[in-house]
Design an enzyme around this catalytic site. Structure first.
Site, PDB file in Angstrom:
ATOM      1  N   HIS A  43      -3.530   6.618   2.649  1.00 55.05           N
ATOM      2  CA  HIS A  43      -3.912   5.349   2.198  1.00 55.05           C
ATOM      3  C   HIS A  43      -5.202   4.804   2.507  1.00 55.05           C
ATOM      4  O   HIS A  43      -5.709   5.054   3.837  1.00 55.05           O
ATOM      5  CB  HIS A  43      -2.962   4.339   2.458  1.00 55.05           C
ATOM      6  CG  HIS A  43      -3.489   2.840   2.437  1.00 55.05           C
ATOM      7  ND1 HIS A  43      -3.856   2.471   1.187  1.00 55.05           N
ATOM      8  CD2 HIS A  43      -3.308   1.838   3.117  1.00 55.05           C
ATOM      9  CE1 HIS A  43      -4.134   1.065   1.227  1.00 55.05           C
ATOM     10  NE2 HIS A  43      -3.813   0.924   2.334  1.00 55.05           N
ATOM     11  N   ASN A  65      -9.874  -1.082   0.068  1.00 54.66           N
ATOM     12  CA  ASN A  65      -8.645  -0.969   0.157  1.00 54.66           C
ATOM     13  C   ASN A  65      -8.069  -1.394  -1.435  1.00 54.66           C
ATOM     14  O   ASN A  65      -8.058  -2.696  -1.449  1.00 54.66           O
ATOM     15  CB  ASN A  65      -8.092  -1.631   1.283  1.00 54.66           C
ATOM     16  CG  ASN A  65      -6.468  -1.541   1.472  1.00 54.66           C
ATOM     17  OD1 ASN A  65      -5.728  -1.155   0.269  1.00 54.66           O
ATOM     18  ND2 ASN A  65      -6.104  -2.136   2.391  1.00 54.66           N
ATOM     19  N   CYS A 100       0.780  -1.070   0.074  1.00 53.81           N
ATOM     20  CA  CYS A 100      -0.059  -0.119   0.110  1.00 53.81           C
ATOM     21  C   CYS A 100       0.610   1.258  -0.158  1.00 53.81           C
ATOM     22  O   CYS A 100       0.141   2.229  -0.302  1.00 53.81           O
ATOM     23  CB  CYS A 100      -0.877  -0.025   1.236  1.00 53.81           C
ATOM     24  SG  CYS A 100      -1.827  -1.618   1.414  1.00 53.81           S
TER      25      CYS A 100
HETATM   26  N1  ACO Z   1     -18.054  -9.576   9.367  1.00 61.11           N
HETATM   27  C1  ACO Z   1     -18.725  -9.945  10.431  1.00 61.11           C
HETATM   28  N2  ACO Z   1     -17.686 -10.227  11.471  1.00 61.11           N
HETATM   29  C2  ACO Z   1     -16.356 -10.103  11.230  1.00 61.11           C
HETATM   30  C3  ACO Z   1     -16.017  -9.863   9.850  1.00 61.11           C
HETATM   31  C4  ACO Z   1     -16.758  -9.887   8.847  1.00 61.11           C
HETATM   32  N3  ACO Z   1     -16.517  -9.312   7.625  1.00 61.11           N
HETATM   33  N4  ACO Z   1     -14.593  -9.895   9.972  1.00 61.11           N
HETATM   34  C5  ACO Z   1     -14.254 -10.138  11.305  1.00 61.11           C
HETATM   35  N5  ACO Z   1     -15.440 -10.407  11.885  1.00 61.11           N
HETATM   36  C6  ACO Z   1     -15.419 -10.617  13.454  1.00 61.11           C
HETATM   37  C7  ACO Z   1     -14.250 -11.430  13.969  1.00 61.11           C
HETATM   38  O1  ACO Z   1     -14.149 -12.968  13.588  1.00 61.11           O
HETATM   39  C8  ACO Z   1     -14.159 -11.115  15.340  1.00 61.11           C
HETATM   40  O2  ACO Z   1     -15.268 -12.091  15.922  1.00 61.11           O
HETATM   41  P1  ACO Z   1     -15.096 -12.643  17.736  1.00 61.11           P
HETATM   42  O3  ACO Z   1     -14.886 -11.393  18.575  1.00 61.11           O
HETATM   43  O4  ACO Z   1     -16.139 -13.390  17.598  1.00 61.11           O
HETATM   44  O5  ACO Z   1     -13.608 -13.289  17.483  1.00 61.11           O
HETATM   45  C9  ACO Z   1     -14.943  -9.702  15.586  1.00 61.11           C
HETATM   46  O6  ACO Z   1     -15.515  -9.551  14.176  1.00 61.11           O
HETATM   47  C10 ACO Z   1     -13.926  -8.713  15.783  1.00 61.11           C
HETATM   48  O7  ACO Z   1     -13.004  -8.837  14.878  1.00 61.11           O
HETATM   49  P2  ACO Z   1     -11.390  -7.915  14.861  1.00 61.11           P
HETATM   50  O8  ACO Z   1     -10.394  -8.351  14.093  1.00 61.11           O
HETATM   51  O9  ACO Z   1     -11.040  -7.600  16.426  1.00 61.11           O
HETATM   52  O10 ACO Z   1     -12.330  -6.435  14.276  1.00 61.11           O
HETATM   53  P3  ACO Z   1     -11.700  -5.390  13.976  1.00 61.11           P
HETATM   54  O11 ACO Z   1     -12.777  -4.420  14.613  1.00 61.11           O
HETATM   55  O12 ACO Z   1     -10.144  -5.260  14.343  1.00 61.11           O
HETATM   56  O13 ACO Z   1     -11.829  -5.207  12.529  1.00 61.11           O
HETATM   57  C11 ACO Z   1     -10.308  -5.258  10.391  1.00 61.11           C
HETATM   58  C12 ACO Z   1     -11.298  -5.955  11.561  1.00 61.11           C
HETATM   59  C13 ACO Z   1     -11.362  -4.307   9.786  1.00 61.11           C
HETATM   60  C14 ACO Z   1      -9.826  -6.178   9.334  1.00 61.11           C
HETATM   61  C15 ACO Z   1      -9.323  -4.194  11.031  1.00 61.11           C
HETATM   62  O14 ACO Z   1      -8.654  -5.167  11.983  1.00 61.11           O
HETATM   63  C16 ACO Z   1      -8.454  -3.597  10.080  1.00 61.11           C
HETATM   64  O15 ACO Z   1      -8.908  -2.771   9.494  1.00 61.11           O
HETATM   65  N6  ACO Z   1      -7.303  -3.626  10.231  1.00 61.11           N
HETATM   66  C17 ACO Z   1      -6.050  -3.109   9.247  1.00 61.11           C
HETATM   67  C18 ACO Z   1      -6.239  -3.934   8.040  1.00 61.11           C
HETATM   68  C19 ACO Z   1      -5.182  -2.815   7.250  1.00 61.11           C
HETATM   69  O16 ACO Z   1      -5.364  -1.706   7.300  1.00 61.11           O
HETATM   70  N7  ACO Z   1      -4.606  -3.644   6.332  1.00 61.11           N
HETATM   71  C20 ACO Z   1      -3.676  -2.813   5.381  1.00 61.11           C
HETATM   72  C21 ACO Z   1      -2.662  -3.234   4.788  1.00 61.11           C
HETATM   73  S1  ACO Z   1      -3.380  -4.487   3.414  1.00 61.11           S
HETATM   74  C22 ACO Z   1      -1.998  -4.487   2.381  1.00 61.11           C
HETATM   75  O17 ACO Z   1      -0.989  -4.015   2.648  1.00 61.11           O
HETATM   76  C23 ACO Z   1      -2.269  -5.150   1.010  1.00 61.11           C
END
Ligand code: ACO
Length: 330
Positions: free
Chosen positions: A257, A287, A116
């Site tokens: 980003h 993204n 990214c």
């Molecule tokens: N729908 C419903 N529930 C979901 C989903 C979904 N699509 N995805 C995850 N959950 C659930 C999880 O299983 C978890 O359930 P649990 O509590 O029963 O275990 C719950 O939601 C919370 O999961 P978290 O991972 O803690 O959710 P979070 O609020 O952190 O959001 C996310 C997840 C959106 C992925 C976030 O962590 C994020 O944006 N991280 C950064 C990602 C990023 O920026 N990547 C950039 C680099 S990519 C690259 O370089 C190509």
């Protein structure tokens, strides 16, 4: 680092797949909901490439538009840098394929794999070529088809990513006001496994087993990446402004980003940037990795939010882990 490089953005262009994929499509296939996706990420829809489309076709469309915008023909380009982690082939590079597709001269062309952060890193490299006079007109593209390395059965990643491309033409600037004032770039390879694709490289070559175990798809520890991203983006925004000898308040527009709306909001708020100065389009594209900053930059130019003379900061982080920023007077 304070620079004062006389480099300008002479044109930009966009190359998007036409297929729009809404959150409702994921609701039908996965245990997820439109509400969860919007609340946790800010994403409403994204684009996915059709079977006949690829990183190269999207990059070519973006490059043609940027060339027309800069009033240049393909034979006037001296260098191509393509930022991508989803090249059409492991080799040749997408940049070389693009050189042929556009009908350029036999100019140098190379890919930049910084995920990214790729477009921001590429902009710094392009500027270095211009300042050292190894190139005059540089074509820089951020292009991805992340849908091809995303596990559509994994709800934690499937809903996040999209496909697209955008390009910029960089040139020496005639106007002494228009310059790159400061940049930041860095990487923490120790945290590389937070976002990675296990198979398909030299360590774990493609085999029936790697395909069966879905090892060609991106794996991500989202929560860890989230924490890192908020802290690093805030730090980079503040440090870049300080290096340039300006206040964060002097920056007219921030082009971050588009990883997650909550990351963008938290990082900008902590850095003291009001949200009305931040370009956000993650709701429409998700993204798109290396394409995300240039797509937002192109839209900001087209809709008039970015105006001549403005101080604009591009800031990104991504797999690697990598990060980077460019502060320029547009
Ligand atoms: N729908 C419903 N529930 C979901 C989903 C979904 N699509 N995805 C995850 N959950 C659930 C999880 O299983 C978890 O359930 P649990 O509590 O029963 O275990 C719950 O939601 C919370 O999961 P978290 O991972 O803690 O959710 P979070 O609020 O952190 O959001 C996310 C997840 C959106 C992925 C976030 O962590 C994020 O944006 N991280 C950064 C990602 C990023 O920026 N990547 C950039 C680099 S990519 C690259 O370089 C190509």
């Amino acid at each position: 680092m304070r620079l004062g490089w006389p480099v300008q953005i002479a044109g930009t262009g966009l190359g998007l797949p036409s297929r729009v994929v809404t959150n409702a499509e994921f609701e039908r296939r996965l245990d997820t909901s439109h509400e969860w996706i919007v609340q946790r990420t800010g994403i409403c829809e994204r684009r996915f490439a059709e079977p006949h489309e690829s990183t190269l076709t999207l990059a070519t469309a973006a490059a043609r538009e940027a060339l027309a915008d800069a009033r240049l023909t393909a034979d006037q380009i001296d260098l191509i840098i393509c930022a991508t982690i989803t090249p059409d082939h492991l080799l040749p590079s997408t940049a070389c394929e693009l050189q042929a597709a556009l009908g350029c001269r036999w100019i140098p062309a190379y890919d930049m794999a910084a995920a990214c952060s790729g477009f921001v890193w590429g902009l710094i490299l392009a500027a270095q070529h211009i300042v050292t006079r190894t190139a005059q007109n540089v074509l820089l593209i951020g292009a991805e088809t992340l849908s091809r390395i995303t596990d559509m059965e994994d709800r934690a990643t499937a809903v996040l990513f999209g496909d697209g491309a955008a390009a910029a033409v960089l040139q020496p600037s005639g106007d002494p006001q228009r310059q790159i004032l400061a940049v930041q770039l860095g990487a923490d390879g120790g945290r590389g496994m937070l976002i990675h694709v296990p198979a398909g490289g030299s360590k774990l070559a493609a085999s029936p087993e790697t395909v069966a175990s879905r090892a060609h798809y991106m794996k991500m520890q989202g929560r860890e990446v989230y924490k890192f991203a908020v802290t690093k983006m805030q730090e980079v925004i503040q440090q870049t402004a300080e290096d340039a000898g300006v206040s964060v308040h002097d920056v007219a527009i921030i082009v971050p980003h588009q990883s997650n709306l909550r990351i963008i909001e938290s990082a900008c708020e902590r850095a003291g940037v009001p949200l009305h100065k931040v370009i956000v389009n993650i709701d429409r594209y998700g993204n798109t990795s290396a394409a995300s900053v240039p797509i937002a930059l192109h839209e900001a130019r087209c809709d008039g939010r970015l105006r001549r003379g403005d101080l604009v900061m591009l800031v990104a982080f991504g797999a690697g882990l990598t990060w980077g920023s460019v502060l320029l007077r547009y």
